[in-house]
Design an enzyme around this catalytic site. Structure first.
Site, PDB file in Angstrom:
ATOM      1  N   TYR A   1      36.955   3.518  26.736  1.00 36.51           N
ATOM      2  CA  TYR A   1      37.496   4.697  27.393  1.00 36.51           C
ATOM      3  C   TYR A   1      38.971   4.533  27.768  1.00 36.51           C
ATOM      4  CZ  TYR A   1      32.828   6.582  27.526  1.00 36.51           C
ATOM      5  OH  TYR A   1      31.615   7.071  27.155  1.00 36.51           O
TER       6      TYR A   1
ATOM      7  N   TYR B   1      23.350   9.472  31.606  1.00 37.18           N
ATOM      8  CA  TYR B   1      24.202   8.822  30.611  1.00 37.18           C
ATOM      9  C   TYR B   1      23.295   8.125  29.606  1.00 37.18           C
ATOM     10  CZ  TYR B   1      27.267   5.690  28.162  1.00 37.18           C
ATOM     11  OH  TYR B   1      27.928   5.030  27.144  1.00 37.18           O
TER      12      TYR B   1
ATOM     13  N   ASP C   1      14.820   6.187  29.091  1.00 37.82           N
ATOM     14  CA  ASP C   1      15.930   5.325  28.719  1.00 37.82           C
ATOM     15  C   ASP C   1      16.048   4.256  29.805  1.00 37.82           C
ATOM     16  OD1 ASP C   1      18.335   4.066  28.346  1.00 37.82           O
ATOM     17  OD2 ASP C   1      19.486   5.895  27.947  1.00 37.82           O
TER      18      ASP C   1
ATOM     19  N   LYS D   1      20.997  -3.657  26.886  1.00 39.83           N
ATOM     20  CA  LYS D   1      21.745  -4.347  27.943  1.00 39.83           C
ATOM     21  C   LYS D   1      21.198  -5.734  28.301  1.00 39.83           C
ATOM     22  CE  LYS D   1      24.718  -0.863  29.662  1.00 39.83           C
ATOM     23  NZ  LYS D   1      24.560   0.595  29.697  1.00 39.83           N
TER      24      LYS D   1
HETATM   25  C1  LIG Z   1      24.676   1.505  28.548  1.00 38.62           C
HETATM   26  C2  LIG Z   1      23.663   2.535  28.361  1.00 38.62           C
HETATM   27  C3  LIG Z   1      23.429   3.108  27.085  1.00 38.62           C
HETATM   28  C4  LIG Z   1      24.238   2.741  25.870  1.00 38.62           C
HETATM   29  O1  LIG Z   1      24.102   1.406  25.493  1.00 38.62           O
HETATM   30  P1  LIG Z   1      25.200   0.716  24.531  1.00 38.62           P
HETATM   31  O2  LIG Z   1      24.649  -0.638  24.272  1.00 38.62           O
HETATM   32  O3  LIG Z   1      26.477   0.713  25.314  1.00 38.62           O
HETATM   33  O4  LIG Z   1      25.303   1.554  23.314  1.00 38.62           O
HETATM   34  C5  LIG Z   1      22.430   4.059  26.980  1.00 38.62           C
HETATM   35  N1  LIG Z   1      21.693   4.425  28.044  1.00 38.62           N
HETATM   36  C6  LIG Z   1      21.872   3.891  29.266  1.00 38.62           C
HETATM   37  C7  LIG Z   1      20.998   4.313  30.403  1.00 38.62           C
HETATM   38  C8  LIG Z   1      22.872   2.940  29.472  1.00 38.62           C
HETATM   39  O5  LIG Z   1      23.068   2.442  30.700  1.00 38.62           O
END
Ligand SMILES: *Cc1c(COP(=O)(O)O)cnc(C)c1O
Length: 422
Positions: A18, A146, A243, A272
């Site tokens: 960003y 997000y 997610d 992550k």
């Molecule tokens: C960081 C994140 C993503 C994206 O993951 P990347 O490995 O950066 O592509 C998707 N969803 C959530 C909830 C996140 O915190």
């Protein structure tokens, strides 16, 4: 390389997250890291309050994780996953099936969180297509989320936070309901129900971050919403996607945020902390119903297959990271960090400019009533010997689980100092 030369070349050639090109902010040069400490090229040292964006739960250069990578490098770093398989990936899949909510039984490995969300959405759409319902091709979500930076994940990210105006005409238009209130509100659930009822012919799935909305604003909501979403998804014949890329592996005080409510989604994304922050890897899990539905279609395969799918190095370190997590008292550790954050951030409450202070598990947030001055806030934290990366109106921390009490106190002091000048 001389640090000044490195910075000059970085500025000349390298995009950062960003950021404009050329960059307007000077990054710090990290030369190595171990435990919770980042060692800087100028000789300084910072306690990491960010776990490298939720990932490095065991800190850096952990002997068990280093050994797992070394051992696997000696065997093979990578082989293609089409037509071939290997123990690190199969073991990891089995472990993930064991530790996630019961009915999730199938695992799709990919290279990052965003791609795991792409795959999750593809699963939802393909599931309905295979069952002869191609009109069901939109996702429903709540605002404030997000889900990543590639296009479909962006389309379900908060329209303002995700800069949807920049991408009008490009992003698929998904359905948004308001942000979930902090406390359970039956009126909110009724509104969800009503929206789903109106759009049930075109909605393929609901996608949300359970319990904690992370990069969209570090907001928490009652786990009871997950139970409500489960019921609504079943009632309106849509799939439910959680997610858990940020919330997975203990961060919120439960191994997965879904566990706070005892709810099983149809599809779950992780990433992550999956590899303990060592390598990029994501995974999308699903229940048998989803896999069976897709298999019944005219195109009976899940049409996705990244080059580095199931990467053995990433899988090996993920296996070691999960083993390390489960072999210790992760729940007690996270509860301890939670208590430390509640205590350490309490002085911010009621201060001028502070809107809210909130803590859940190993996540501590000070929300301001204005956007932070990122340069000033970062500088204040660094002066306290701590690495933080505030954004928007938030100064926050999600420290590695190995953070000792005195380092946690230091992190809290840095958050307070950063919030003060921000
Ligand atoms: C960081 C994140 C993503 C994206 O993951 P990347 O490995 O950066 O592509 C998707 N969803 C959530 C909830 C996140 O915190």
């Amino acid at each position: 390389m001389d640090p000044d030369e490195l910075i000059a070349l970085d500025r000349e050639h390298v995009w950062h997250p960003y950021a404009p090109m050329p960059a307007t902010q000077r990054p710090l040069v990290v030369s190595s890291a171990s435990g919770v400490r980042l060692r800087l090229a100028d000789g300084g040292e910072l306690v990491d309050g960010m776990s490298s964006w939720w990932a490095a739960i065991h800190g850096y250069a952990h002997p068990a994780l280093d050994a797992a990578v070394r051992e696997q490098v000696g065997r093979m770093s990578h082989v293609m996953f089409g037509g071939l398989t290997h123990e690190p990936a199969v073991r990891l899949a089995r472990t993930l099936v064991d530790i996630t909510p019961g009915p999730l039984r199938h695992v799709f490995f990919c290279d990052s969180g965003s791609v795991s969300v792409e795959v999750a959405i593809k699963m939802c759409l393909q599931y309905h297509r295979s069952l002869g319902r191609p009109a069901k091709r939109r996702m429903l979500t709540w605002r404030g989320g997000y889900h990543g930076d590639t296009f479909h994940p962006m389309s379900v990210t908060d329209p303002d936070g995700g800069m949807h105006s920049l991408w009008r005409g490009v992003l698929p238009e998904q359905l948004f309901v308001p942000m979930p209130p902090v406390e359970y509100d039956p009126a909110y659930v009724a509104e969800l129900d009503e929206t789903l009822r109106r759009h049930r012919d075109e909605v393929a799935g609901i996608i949300v971050e359970p319990v904690v909305q992370g990069a969209g604003g570090m907001r928490f909501h009652s786990p009871r919403y997950l139970n409500a979403l489960r019921e609504l998804a079943d009632e309106h014949d849509v799939l439910l996607v959680f997610d858990e890329i940020a919330t997975g592996f203990g961060r919120t005080g439960a191994l997965f945020a879904a566990d706070h409510a005892g709810v099983t989604p149809d599809v779950m994304c992780i990433g992550k902390a999956l590899t303990g922050g060592y390598l990029s890897m994501g995974a999308t899990l699903c229940v048998p119903r989803v896999a069976q539905g897709i298999s019944r279609g005219e195109t009976p395969v899940l049409a996705h297959g990244p080059t580095f799918m199931g990467n053995p190095l990433a899988a090996a370190v993920a296996n070691a990271s999960i083993e390390l997590l489960l072999s210790g008292d992760w729940a007690g550790t996270v509860t301890g960090i939670e208590a430390g954050l509640i205590h350490g951030l309490a002085p911010a409450r009621g201060r001028a400019g502070v809107l809210d202070v909130r803590v859940l598990g190993a996540i501590g947030v000070v929300q301001l009533d204005h956007d932070v001055d990122m340069a000033a806030a970062t500088k204040a934290a660094v002066e306290h010997g701590v690495w933080l990366r505030p954004f928007r109106d938030l100064v926050y921390t999600m420290p590695p689980y190995i953070t000792a009490d005195d380092d946690l106190e230091r992190i809290c002091a840095a958050v307070l100092a950063a919030a003060e000048v921000a």
